[in-house]
Design a protein around this motif. Structure first.
Motif, PDB file in Angstrom:
ATOM      1  N   LEU A 198     -12.028  13.190   5.742  1.00  0.00           N
ATOM      2  CA  LEU A 198     -12.368  14.579   5.459  1.00  0.00           C
ATOM      3  C   LEU A 198     -12.768  15.317   6.733  1.00  0.00           C
ATOM      4  CD1 LEU A 198     -14.398  14.598   2.123  1.00  0.00           C
ATOM      5  CD2 LEU A 198     -12.284  15.842   2.594  1.00  0.00           C
ATOM      6  N   ALA A 199     -12.242  16.508   6.911  1.00  0.00           N
ATOM      7  CA  ALA A 199     -12.638  17.348   8.036  1.00  0.00           C
ATOM      8  C   ALA A 199     -14.091  17.770   7.835  1.00  0.00           C
ATOM      9  CB  ALA A 199     -11.735  18.573   8.121  1.00  0.00           C
TER      10      ALA A 199
ATOM     11  N   ASN B 171     -21.283  19.518   1.193  1.00  0.00           N
ATOM     12  CA  ASN B 171     -21.662  19.101  -0.155  1.00  0.00           C
ATOM     13  C   ASN B 171     -20.801  17.960  -0.653  1.00  0.00           C
ATOM     14  OD1 ASN B 171     -23.793  20.797  -0.448  1.00  0.00           O
ATOM     15  ND2 ASN B 171     -22.772  22.247  -1.801  1.00  0.00           N
ATOM     16  N   LEU B 172     -19.509  18.031  -0.340  1.00  0.00           N
ATOM     17  CA  LEU B 172     -18.594  16.991  -0.785  1.00  0.00           C
ATOM     18  C   LEU B 172     -18.908  15.664  -0.109  1.00  0.00           C
ATOM     19  CD1 LEU B 172     -16.193  16.298  -2.523  1.00  0.00           C
ATOM     20  CD2 LEU B 172     -14.676  17.084  -0.712  1.00  0.00           C
ATOM     21  N   VAL B 173     -19.166  15.697   1.188  1.00  0.00           N
ATOM     22  CA  VAL B 173     -19.522  14.476   1.913  1.00  0.00           C
ATOM     23  C   VAL B 173     -20.822  13.899   1.378  1.00  0.00           C
ATOM     24  CG1 VAL B 173     -20.186  13.541   4.161  1.00  0.00           C
ATOM     25  CG2 VAL B 173     -18.276  15.151   3.995  1.00  0.00           C
ATOM     26  N   ARG B 174     -21.788  14.764   1.089  1.00  0.00           N
ATOM     27  CA  ARG B 174     -23.065  14.305   0.545  1.00  0.00           C
ATOM     28  C   ARG B 174     -22.869  13.651  -0.830  1.00  0.00           C
ATOM     29  NH1 ARG B 174     -25.465  18.892   0.276  1.00  0.00           N
ATOM     30  NH2 ARG B 174     -26.054  18.892   2.482  1.00  0.00           N
ATOM     31  N   ALA B 175     -22.022  14.264  -1.644  1.00  0.00           N
ATOM     32  CA  ALA B 175     -21.744  13.702  -2.961  1.00  0.00           C
ATOM     33  C   ALA B 175     -21.047  12.345  -2.851  1.00  0.00           C
ATOM     34  CB  ALA B 175     -20.890  14.671  -3.772  1.00  0.00           C
ATOM     35  N   ILE B 176     -20.146  12.211  -1.879  1.00  0.00           N
ATOM     36  CA  ILE B 176     -19.451  10.940  -1.663  1.00  0.00           C
ATOM     37  C   ILE B 176     -20.443   9.858  -1.259  1.00  0.00           C
ATOM     38  CG2 ILE B 176     -17.844   9.742  -0.120  1.00  0.00           C
ATOM     39  CD1 ILE B 176     -16.163  12.293  -0.093  1.00  0.00           C
TER      40      ILE B 176
ATOM     41  N   SER C  35     -13.437  27.888   4.400  1.00  0.00           N
ATOM     42  CA  SER C  35     -13.758  26.631   5.074  1.00  0.00           C
ATOM     43  C   SER C  35     -15.237  26.446   5.338  1.00  0.00           C
ATOM     44  CB  SER C  35     -12.989  26.542   6.397  1.00  0.00           C
ATOM     45  OG  SER C  35     -13.427  27.542   7.278  1.00  0.00           O
ATOM     46  N   THR C  36     -16.039  27.498   5.146  1.00  0.00           N
ATOM     47  CA  THR C  36     -17.454  27.362   5.465  1.00  0.00           C
ATOM     48  C   THR C  36     -18.362  27.656   4.282  1.00  0.00           C
ATOM     49  OG1 THR C  36     -17.528  29.669   6.205  1.00  0.00           O
ATOM     50  CG2 THR C  36     -17.086  27.991   7.875  1.00  0.00           C
TER      51      THR C  36
ATOM     52  N   ARG D 202      -3.825  17.929   8.320  1.00  0.00           N
ATOM     53  CA  ARG D 202      -3.095  19.079   7.781  1.00  0.00           C
ATOM     54  C   ARG D 202      -3.884  19.719   6.649  1.00  0.00           C
ATOM     55  NH1 ARG D 202       3.220  18.486   7.344  1.00  0.00           N
ATOM     56  NH2 ARG D 202       2.706  19.524   5.385  1.00  0.00           N
ATOM     57  N   VAL D 203      -3.787  21.021   6.550  1.00  0.00           N
ATOM     58  CA  VAL D 203      -4.553  21.743   5.536  1.00  0.00           C
ATOM     59  C   VAL D 203      -4.113  21.359   4.133  1.00  0.00           C
ATOM     60  CG1 VAL D 203      -5.148  24.030   4.656  1.00  0.00           C
ATOM     61  CG2 VAL D 203      -4.960  23.650   7.109  1.00  0.00           C
TER      62      VAL D 203
END
Length: 669
Positions: free
Chosen positions: A394-395, A402-407, A115-116, A332-333
């Motif tokens: 997204l949590a 990185n994923l949020v930045r890419a979005i 997760s990190t 949920r995971v």
């Protein structure tokens, strides 16, 4: 709060599982536990996946716990989590409480913190190592039941209550979201919608595409389609019935991880199916079980993968949370992992130079050859919406940075690309008419080498002075100037277009009402392909003849999206006018899938009757018009922060020239 899911076997009763062909890796591989009759007291576990009498005997197979662990009250200790793995990477080390869901703390045989983990590059193909080798092997999933702890009753009461699972006992005429008496057409529509419910292990899981009792060859219209179910889901959500939508979201999530092949080739991980069917499979003697049989495109006409299914799933997941207040489902995971897998599939680097999503023909609502391969507007609008949804859901942690930045970067680039290059109005057409070609430089005006001769004569006479729209497609030396309704409406809903552009689209619809609405809302595209153009582009498709089906046919299901766009832009009178027009014919014509001819006068020549998304679209439209505050939960306003994000400004290449400055002065107002 203890979240449990059960796989139950009972003599002479159908059991439920998902028929999976994945091997090797386990996803929800929990060891079986024994369930005693006493555990069902006080109604906590009174409804298992199979309907049976309280005194009936269990089969020798025990129920299997498929959750992510147990979340108990502060005074209790959590159960230990059995073996659970991503592929073969390891097991969950521990879990902890977070707003009613179990959250993974660390994974892996070497103690790597899943997760990190943070990648150093925005464009890294593997954002969070979401890709799972060999797929995610999902144990048979059944309907999840949630036992409420007394300590969280207050929290749960603040959320909108969902309807009881036993929908057969509900009064079809009772609409929870409306205080007025329903009209006869609405009562019939609700009855037909409930009649189309598909049950899986005793619980509703979706609605079949069409439910015509006189149809002897249903083909795949008796299946549950992800895109078709969206208006049905919204109708149930707006009516206070969220359980069916929750079931749908969770079960389709499990289908995502299947191993799917076409001629021994498997598409990327994260793909959602176009549809699925509940099948009853005999076991031995008098035993049988229910299985979910999905179609990822391997059985579809043209064998095209449904790109829009995953995008619609994300949009519906957000809508479920917004309307019900049950944000625990998003947290949920397994849901977070499935969400990331879809994003990974869509955001993977490729050979394309454009921020728009590259797809094949037939990968969306228009699922036959219609010349929309490349970068069709419908996919781009849904892609933009799904990215905005994902950014909300997204949590946020070190592993998702990185994923949020890419979005964010993709949202910014995509909105600029569509607003700048897909938009046409009288002024833009005049510019294209005077384009110079064969320009080679980064400062070229005609960046896609569009030849002015491409401008069709019908467009120059058709487009009004005060209106405009987004064209259907853009590729090198090619602009598809057709008006595609779904893409333009969803551009309004998602704020892919600017406020000025959004108003101009509705101005166009109002000015060209006879062409785009006619006798039945709304044209799927305008104009139709005719003569030699129809033969070459569609491959002489007999179903897509001019002004029929996808080729200029009128689709009543587009009514709810038109209504949503009108409410957002303060033009509700247009939606009410369209609804009144539809009510004149829909019931009398037995709720067809589509209408034919230029004005939409005739029922489609191959149109299925009692089409579910026609029925659900009408009901959703009526509830949105009467409850515009609910409509506000389903659309997005302009995000001005995205306008300030520019990948060029972050680049170290040394380039100073960027076309966004000029574009802002002309479009982003």
């Amino acid at each position: 709060m203890i979240s449990l899911s059960f796989l139950c076997h009972s003599t002479m009763k159908p059991t439920c599982r998902i028929l999976s062909s994945i091997r090797n890796s386990a996803f929800f591989g929990f060891a079986p536990v024994k369930i005693h009759n006493g555990s069902a007291k006080n109604g906590n576990l009174s409804k298992l996946c199979i309907n049976f009498e309280q005194k009936s005997q269990y089969h020798t197979y025990p129920c299997r716990v498929l959750g992510f662990g147990s979340v108990l009250s502060d005074t209790q200790k959590a159960f230990s989590v059995p073996n659970w793995s991503f592929g073969q990477s390891g097991v969950v080390s521990r879990s902890f409480r977070s707003r009613g869901v179990s959250v993974i703390d660390s994974i892996g045989p070497k103690g790597r913190d899943f997760s990190t983990s943070v990648e150093t590059r925005v464009n890294e193909n593997n954002f969070e190592r979401v890709y799972v080798q060999g797929g995610i092997n999902v144990k048979p999933l059944v309907v999840e039941r949630i036992d409420k702890d007394e300590n969280v009753v207050g929290e749960e009461q603040s959320r909108i209550e969902v309807a009881d699972e036993n929908v057969e006992g509900l009064d079809e005429a009772k609409v929870l979201s409306s205080e007025r008496e329903l009209s006869d057409i609405e009562k019939e529509a609700w009855k037909l919608l409930r009649d189309s419910l598909v049950m899986y292990c005793g619980s509703p899981i979706g609605t079949m595409a069409a439910n015509d009792p006189n149809d002897k060859q249903p083909l795949n219209y008796d299946q549950v389609f992800i895109r078709d179910f969206v208006p049905s889901a919204l109708a149930f959500l707006l009516n206070g019935e969220g359980e069916i939508v929750r079931n749908f979201l969770l079960h389709t999530l499990q289908l995502q991880s299947w191993e799917k092949t076409v001629d021994c080739y498997s598409p990327g991980q994260g793909l959602m199916p176009a549809s699925f069917k509940v099948r009853t499979v005999p076991l031995d003697e008098n035993k049988f079980e229910e299985v979910l049989d999905p179609d990822f495109g391997e059985s579809a006409i043209g064998r095209v993968a449904p790109v829009d299914s995953g995008l619609w799933w994300i949009i519906l997941l957000r809508a479920y949370g917004k309307i019900t207040g049950d944000y625990g489902l998003q947290e949920r995971v397994d849901v977070q992992t499935g969400l990331k897998m879809i994003l990974h599939l869509c955001l993977t680097d490729g050979f394309d130079m454009f921020p728009s999503l590259l797809v094949t023909d037939g990968s969306c609502m228009i699922d036959r050859r219609m010349g929309i391969h490349g970068h069709p507007l419908e996919i781009q609008a849904l892609f933009y919406s799904a990215l905005r949804c994902s950014r909300e859901m997204l949590a946020v942690n070190d592993g998702s940075k990185n994923l949020v930045r890419a979005i964010n970067n993709r949202l910014s680039a995509l909105s600029f690309h569509i607003r700048e290059y897909y938009w046409v109005d009288m002024k833009k057409i005049n510019e294209i008419y005077r384009y110079k070609t064969e320009e080679y430089s980064t400062e070229a005006t005609n960046k896609f080498n569009i030849y002015p001769e491409q401008i069709p004569l019908w467009l120059m006479d058709w487009i009004p002075e005060e209106g405009g729209f987004f064209i259907g497609n853009l590729q090198p030396a090619h602009m598809d100037f057709r008006f595609f309704t779904l893409g333009n409406l969803w551009s309004i809903v998602s704020s892919l277009g600017t406020p000025k552009q959004n108003q101009a689209i509705l101005n166009l619809v109002e000015a060209k009402w006879d062409d785009l609405v006619g006798h039945m809302p709304l044209k799927i595209c305008y104009p139709a392909l005719e003569y030699e153009e129809w033969r070459i582009i569609t491959g002489s498709d007999p179903k897509n003849t001019p002004w029929s089906y996808h080729n200029g046919g009128s689709w009543p299901t587009l009514l709810w999206q038109f209504t949503l766009a009108c409410i957002k832009m303060g033009r509700t009178e247009l939606a009410e006018k369209a609804v009144a027009l539809a009510e004149k014919s829909l019931r009398a014509d037995r709720w067809p899938e589509y209408y034919d001819t230029k004005t939409g006068k005739f029922i489609g020549k191959q149109s299925r009757l009692y089409q579910t998304w026609t029925i659900a679209g009408y009901l959703t439209t009526k509830m949105l018009v009467e409850n515009p505050e609910k409509a506000a939960l389903l659309f997005w306003e302009e995000d001005y922060e995205l306008l300030e994000i520019c990948v060029c400004a972050l680049s170290k290449s040394g380039r100073k020239k960027c076309s966004r400055g000029a574009a802002r002065s002309q479009i982003l107002i």
